[in-house]
Design an enzyme around this catalytic site. Structure first.
Site, PDB file in Angstrom:
ATOM      1  N   GLU A 137       3.575  38.410  16.080  1.00 48.55           N
ATOM      2  CA  GLU A 137       3.268  39.641  16.816  1.00 48.55           C
ATOM      3  C   GLU A 137       4.040  40.829  16.243  1.00 48.55           C
ATOM      4  O   GLU A 137       3.723  41.969  16.525  1.00 48.55           O
ATOM      5  CB  GLU A 137       3.685  39.502  18.285  1.00 48.55           C
ATOM      6  CG  GLU A 137       2.880  38.525  19.091  1.00 48.55           C
ATOM      7  CD  GLU A 137       3.514  38.337  20.467  1.00 48.55           C
ATOM      8  OE1 GLU A 137       4.272  39.218  20.937  1.00 48.55           O
ATOM      9  OE2 GLU A 137       3.273  37.270  21.057  1.00 48.55           O
ATOM     10  N   ASP A 148      18.961  26.238  13.717  1.00 47.91           N
ATOM     11  CA  ASP A 148      19.946  25.160  13.670  1.00 47.91           C
ATOM     12  C   ASP A 148      19.364  23.866  14.253  1.00 47.91           C
ATOM     13  O   ASP A 148      18.684  23.891  15.296  1.00 47.91           O
ATOM     14  CB  ASP A 148      21.163  25.596  14.512  1.00 47.91           C
ATOM     15  CG  ASP A 148      22.359  24.698  14.341  1.00 47.91           C
ATOM     16  OD1 ASP A 148      22.872  24.617  13.215  1.00 47.91           O
ATOM     17  OD2 ASP A 148      22.788  24.077  15.339  1.00 47.91           O
TER      18      ASP A 148
HETATM   19  C1  NOJ Z   1      24.326  22.555  11.893  1.00 49.03           C
HETATM   20  C2  NOJ Z   1      25.277  23.644  11.547  1.00 49.03           C
HETATM   21  O1  NOJ Z   1      25.022  24.078  10.239  1.00 49.03           O
HETATM   22  C3  NOJ Z   1      26.651  23.077  11.729  1.00 49.03           C
HETATM   23  O2  NOJ Z   1      27.649  23.895  11.194  1.00 49.03           O
HETATM   24  C4  NOJ Z   1      26.860  22.814  13.190  1.00 49.03           C
HETATM   25  O3  NOJ Z   1      28.116  22.193  13.380  1.00 49.03           O
HETATM   26  C5  NOJ Z   1      25.782  21.910  13.737  1.00 49.03           C
HETATM   27  N1  NOJ Z   1      24.473  22.260  13.292  1.00 49.03           N
HETATM   28  C6  NOJ Z   1      25.771  21.954  15.241  1.00 49.03           C
HETATM   29  O4  NOJ Z   1      25.278  23.185  15.679  1.00 49.03           O
END
Ligand code: NOJ
Length: 592
Positions: A291, A213
Site C-alpha cells: 500500500e 527477526d
Molecule cells: C536473532 C537475532 O539476530 C539475535 O541476535 C537474537 O538474539 C535472536 N534472534 C532473538 O531475537
C-alpha cells in the site's frame, strides 16, 4: 512524512545493505553505548563506502537483556539510543544521501517488560491477557514440570514458571530465547493486529523496510509436542555450521549446504521452526507494505534449510529477501562455493526472487576469523580464550578479503556487517566479566556466545576509544589491534581492507554486477587462450572457483598454492598478486 529517496524499481534485488549494530557503531554522548545520533554523524562514511541501504538492529525501548532483541515498546526509541526525533533526523539524513533505511522487527517475542506481558502476569490463567503469549499448565501431578521438553536457543529450558497473583506457583510461559523474551501466540488475532499497527507506525515514519527477526519461528505446531533437536543442529534452526573447510565437513553436509538439494515441502524438524502457518502472516504484511510507495521491503531471518525451503519465504506474494545462511555457513572451498551458489540461484530463482549473500552479522563469528578456524565451531557458540584453532590475524583477514571479493561479484543483493569493511576479526580475549550475551550466562560460560563480533568500532586510531566515543567506557572493551584497523588509518591506504570494499562496491555498480547472471568457467579453458599455455605445467584447478558475470571474470583461489592468473586487465585483487600467479586465498576480478 516525506519520502525522498529517488526510486529505482526493485532496488532490493541488487542492493548492498550494510548492517548497523547501533550499540557498537558510534557513541555521540559518551555513555559507552552507540546511538542514533552517532549513526547520523557517520552516514557520510557509509556513503563514501558505497552502500545502498542500512539495516539497523533494534534501538527500541528495551531492558537490553538480549541487546535490544527484547522489545518493551515497539514504537519508541530506548533512551540509550536517543529519541524518535533522533530517528527521524537519521532517516532524513540517510535518505538525503541516497541511503535507504531498514529497521529490525522482532515479532516472535517481546520483552518480559512489555505492558502486555506484565498484564499477562497479573491476569488469571485462561484470560485474554495470557492469550497473547504461550502460557500453559505444567506437567506432573503438581504441574511443576515444564509443559514440554523444548530447549531455549540460548541454552536451558524454553519454559519458565510464573508465580500467580496469590503467591502460588503457577503456569509456565514459552520463550524460545531468554526467559526475558516470552513468545507471542501468533494464532491470536489481537497479536496480528498489533503488528500491523507497528508496521504502519514505522512505514509512516519513512522506513524502507524491515528485517524480520526469527521469521521462521512465530507459529508453533499444534499441541506443542516434545522434540529433541539433533546434536549437531545450529542453534537458530539451520544445519549448523562447521566452517573448517574439511572434506569430511563437506561430504557430511555439515556446512548447512544442501550438497544434493532435496526439494522437500514438509515442515519436518522442530515443531517451533518453519511451520507452514508463518507464510500467511507474511502474505498479510506484504499486502500492507504494497500500500506504500517506494518498494518497501521485508527481509526474512529464517535459519531454515535446505535452500528450496528458505525460498518459500520469498515467493512473489511474501517477503522480498531472505538471508542466505547456507552461504554464510559455507567454508572457503571452491567446490562448496560452487555448490551453494548454484543451489541458491536455483532455489531463489525458481520463485522469482534474488539470492542474497552474507558472510557476517551480529550472531556469528566474524568471517575474518571464522573462515580460517581449524576446529569445529557451531554457530552461536562463539570463540574465547579456551577455544582452539584460532588463526593469526593476517591469515584470517587475507582469506576473508578473498571471500568478500568473491561474494560481492555474485548477482543479487549482499549484506555487510559493520566493521567487516575494516577487516575486523572476532575479539577472542574478552574478559569473562565483560561478556553480556545471554548465551554465556544460560550455559554457565560453556558457550562464549556472540560478544566477540559486537565490539565497538574503531574510527580514529589516536582518539579516545578509537573514536567510538570521545568519553566514557565502551560497553565491551576494544583490543589494541583496533589502532591498526581504525577507519582513518585505512582511508587513504589503497591496500587496506576498506579500500578493497570501496573499490569492489564501486566496480559492482559500474559493471551492474548485482543485476548480472553467472556462468561458471573452468580455469583450464581460461588459460587455454594464452600464448604459452601449451608449455605450461598442468594446473590443479580443483581449488579454483571462476565465473563470468557480464563483462567481469572472477577467479578465486581457495587452495594452498598459487595457480596461473588468466590474462586480462585486473580490475580488483583481494591481495597482492605474484607476477602471473594468483596466490592462495586470493580473488581477482578481471575485465572480460
Ligand atoms: C536473532 C537475532 O539476530 C539475535 O541476535 C537474537 O538474539 C535472536 N534472534 C532473538 O531475537
Amino acid at each position: 512524512m516525506s519520502y525522498s529517496v529517488a526510486m529505482t524499481s526493485e532496488w532490493w534485488r541488487t542492493a548492498t545493505i550494510y548492517q548497523i549494530y547501533p550499540r557498537s557503531f558510534a557513541d555521540s554522548n559518551g555513555d559507552g553505548m552507540g546511538d542514533l545520533a552517532g549513526i547520523t554523524a557517520h552516514l557520510s562514511d557509509l556513503q563514501e563506502l558505497g552502500i545502498d541501504a542500512i539495516w539497523l538492529s533494534p534501538f527500541y525501548t528495551s531492558p537490553q537483556r538480549d541487546a535490544g532483541y527484547d522489545v518493551a515498546d515497539y514504537c519508541d526509541v530506548d533512551p540509550l539510543f536517543g529519541t524518535l526525533a533522533d530517528f527521524d533526523a537519521m532517516r532524513a539524513e540517510a535518505h538525503a544521501r541516497g541511503i535507504r533505511v531498514i529497521v529490525d522487527l522482532v515479532p516472535n517475542h517481546s520483552s518480559s517488560e512489555h505492558v502486555w506481558f506484565q498484564a499477562a502476569l497479573a491476569a488469571e490463567p485462561g484470560s485474554a491477557e495470557r492469550g497473547r503469549y504461550l502460557f500453559r499448565d505444567g506437567r506432573g501431578p503438581a504441574g511443576d514440570e515444564p509443559p514440554n521438553n523444548w530447549e531455549s536457543v540460548f541454552g536451558g529450558p524454553a519454559w519458565t514458571r510464573v508465580v500467580e497473583a496469590d503467591g502460588t506457583p503457577g503456569q509456565w510461559y514459552l520463550h524460545l530465547f531468554d526467559s526475558s523474551q516470552p513468545d507471542f501466540d501468533w494464532t491470536n488475532e489481537e497479536v496480528r493486529e498489533e503488528f500491523r499497527r507497528i508496521l504502519r507506525f514505522w512505514l509512516d515514519r519513512g522506513v524502507d523496510g524491515f528485517r524480520v527477526d526469527v521469521a521462521h519461528g512465530m507459529i508453533k505446531a499444534d499441541g506443542l509436542p516434545d522434540y529433541t533437536p539433533p546434536a549437531e543442529g545450529g542453534s537458530m534452526g539451520g544445519a549448523g555450521g562447521v566452517a573448517d573447510g574439511s572434506e569430511e565437513a563437506l561430504v557430511e553436509g555439515a556446512v548447512g549446504v544442501a550438497l544434493e538439494p532435496a526439494i522437500s515441502d514438509e515442515a519436518d524438524g522442530a515443531p517451533y521452526w518453519a511451520q507452514d502457518g508463518v507464510h500467511e502472516i507474511y502474505r498479510d504484511w506484504r499486502a500492507l507494505l504494497d500500500e506504500y510507495p517506494g518498494e518497501r521491503i521485508l527481509a526474512a531471518e529464517a535459519w531454515v534449510d535446505p535452500l528450496p525451503r528458505v525460498a518459500k519465504w520469498v515467493r512473489p506474494d511474501e517477503m522480498h529477501q531472505a538471508f542466505n545462511f547456507a552461504y554464510l555457513e559455507t567454508p572457503w572451498n571452491a567446490r562448496a562455493l560452487r555448490t551453494v551458489v548454484d543451489a541458491s540461484l536455483a532455489a531463489f530463482g525458481a520463485v522469482g526472487a534474488p539470492s542474497t549473500w552474507v558472510l557476517s552479522n551480529h550472531d556469528v563469528v566474524r568471517h575474518a576469523t571464522r573462515l580460517s578456524v581449524t576446529e569445529p565451531n557451531p554457530q552461536g557458540h562463539g570463540l574465547g580464550p579456551r577455544s582452539k584453532g584460532i588463526p593469526e590475524y593476517e591469515t584470517g583477514v587475507h582469506r576473508a578479503r578473498a571471500a568478500t571479493a568473491f561474494m560481492l561479484a555474485l548477482p543479487g543483493s549482499s549484506y555487510l556487517y559493520q566493521g567487516e569493511e575494516l577487516g575486523l576479526p572476532e575479539v577472542i580475549d574478552l574478559p569473562d566479566e565483560a561478556r553480556q550475551d545471554p548465551t554465556w550466562f544460560r550455559t554457565n560460560g560453556e558457550r562464549y556466545g556472540r560478544d566477540g563480533c559486537r565490539v565497538p568500532l574503531p574510527w580514529t586510531a589516536d582518539a579516545a576509544n578509537y573514536g567510538f566515543g570521545a568519553t566514557g567506557t565502551p560497553w565491551l572493551p576494544q583490543p589494541e589491534l583496533w589502532s591498526r584497523l581504525a577507519r582513518d588509518v585505512q582511508r587513504d591506504d589503497p591496500s587496506s581492507t576498506l579500500a578493497l570494499y570501496r573499490d569492489a562496491l564501486r566496480l559492482r555498480r559500474e559493471h551492474a554486477v548485482g543485476a548480472g547472471a553467472l556462468e561458471w568457467l573452468e580455469l583450464d579453458a581460461l588459460l587455454a587462450h594464452e600464448a604459452d599455455a601449451a608449455d605450461a605445467p598442468a594446473v590443479d584447478a580443483s581449488s579454483v572457483a571462476a565465473f563470468r558475470n557480464g563483462d567481469v571474470i572472477v577467479v578465486a583461489n581457495t587452495g594452498s598454492g598459487s595457480v596461473p592468473l588468466p590474462a586480462g586487465v585486473v580490475l580488483l585483487a583481494s591481495g597482492p598478486l605474484d607476477g602471473d600467479a594468483l596466490p592462495a586465498d586470493t580473488t581477482v576480478w578481471i575485465s572480460a
